[in-house]
Design a protein around this motif. Structure first.
Motif, PDB file in Angstrom:
ATOM      1  N   LEU A  44       0.804  -1.220   0.000  1.00  0.00           N
ATOM      2  CA  LEU A  44       0.000   0.000   0.000  1.00  0.00           C
ATOM      3  C   LEU A  44       0.837   1.271   0.000  1.00  0.00           C
ATOM      4  O   LEU A  44       0.380   2.316  -0.458  1.00  0.00           O
ATOM      5  N   THR A  45       2.048   1.192   0.524  1.00  0.00           N
ATOM      6  CA  THR A  45       2.883   2.399   0.602  1.00  0.00           C
ATOM      7  C   THR A  45       3.784   2.579  -0.617  1.00  0.00           C
ATOM      8  O   THR A  45       4.534   3.549  -0.678  1.00  0.00           O
ATOM      9  N   PRO A  49       5.711   8.356  -2.766  1.00  0.00           N
ATOM     10  CA  PRO A  49       7.090   8.835  -2.786  1.00  0.00           C
ATOM     11  C   PRO A  49       7.242  10.044  -1.886  1.00  0.00           C
ATOM     12  O   PRO A  49       6.285  10.781  -1.721  1.00  0.00           O
ATOM     13  N   PRO A  50       8.317  10.337  -1.302  1.00  0.00           N
ATOM     14  CA  PRO A  50       9.565   9.595  -1.202  1.00  0.00           C
ATOM     15  C   PRO A  50       9.617   8.653  -0.006  1.00  0.00           C
ATOM     16  O   PRO A  50      10.626   7.993   0.194  1.00  0.00           O
ATOM     17  N   TRP A  53      10.619   4.615   0.037  1.00  0.00           N
ATOM     18  CA  TRP A  53      11.977   4.070   0.125  1.00  0.00           C
ATOM     19  C   TRP A  53      12.249   3.498   1.518  1.00  0.00           C
ATOM     20  O   TRP A  53      13.109   2.628   1.680  1.00  0.00           O
ATOM     21  N   VAL A  54      11.507   3.983   2.505  1.00  0.00           N
ATOM     22  CA  VAL A  54      11.675   3.491   3.881  1.00  0.00           C
ATOM     23  C   VAL A  54      10.562   2.513   4.251  1.00  0.00           C
ATOM     24  O   VAL A  54      10.822   1.465   4.846  1.00  0.00           O
ATOM     25  N   THR A  55       9.313   2.854   3.889  1.00  0.00           N
ATOM     26  CA  THR A  55       8.185   2.051   4.351  1.00  0.00           C
ATOM     27  C   THR A  55       8.094   0.684   3.680  1.00  0.00           C
ATOM     28  O   THR A  55       7.752  -0.299   4.339  1.00  0.00           O
TER      29      THR A  55
END
Length: 120
Positions: A44-45, A49-50, A53-55
């Protein structure tokens, strides 16, 4: 099983409770549910962006961690109730993973309570 409830002020009371051992099938079901939940959040994430890149990798790896944790949780408390040693009001404890000691707060008087028991 028998245990001892003690309050943060030092009052104590003996209580009875029961433990339940989950079958491997139940543990696998809980682990797959956890894995699916976190991997679904990961998907879902993707369009965010951005932060994706972490989620995306975060939820992916946390899902694996949480599923392994659920596979190892084999013994749970059954739901039980007891009178608080401080205010004598009934305190209900929901089913949860076995921890010794189990710490929680009385919803009526807000004293800290701790359940301790001898493991066999």
């Amino acid at each position: 099983m028998e245990g001892k409830i003690s309050s943060s002020s030092g009052k104590e009371a003996a209580i009875q409770f029961s433990l339940r051992t989950l079958s491997s099938q139940e543990r696998k079901k809980l682990a797959l549910k956890a894995l699916g939940t976190f991997w679904g959040l990961s998907l879902l994430t993707i369009p965010l962006p951005p932060i994706h890149w972490v989620t995306v990798p975060g939820f992916f790896f946390f899902g694996i961690y949480w599923a392994i944790r659920k596979l190892r949780e084999d013994v749970h408390f059954e739901a039980f109730a007891f009178p608080c040693p401080e205010c004598a009001q009934e305190v209900r404890v929901v089913p949860q993973v076995r921890r010794n000691p189990l710490a929680f707060v009385c919803p009526h008087c807000r004293y800290g309570l701790k359940l301790e028991f001898q493991e066999n």
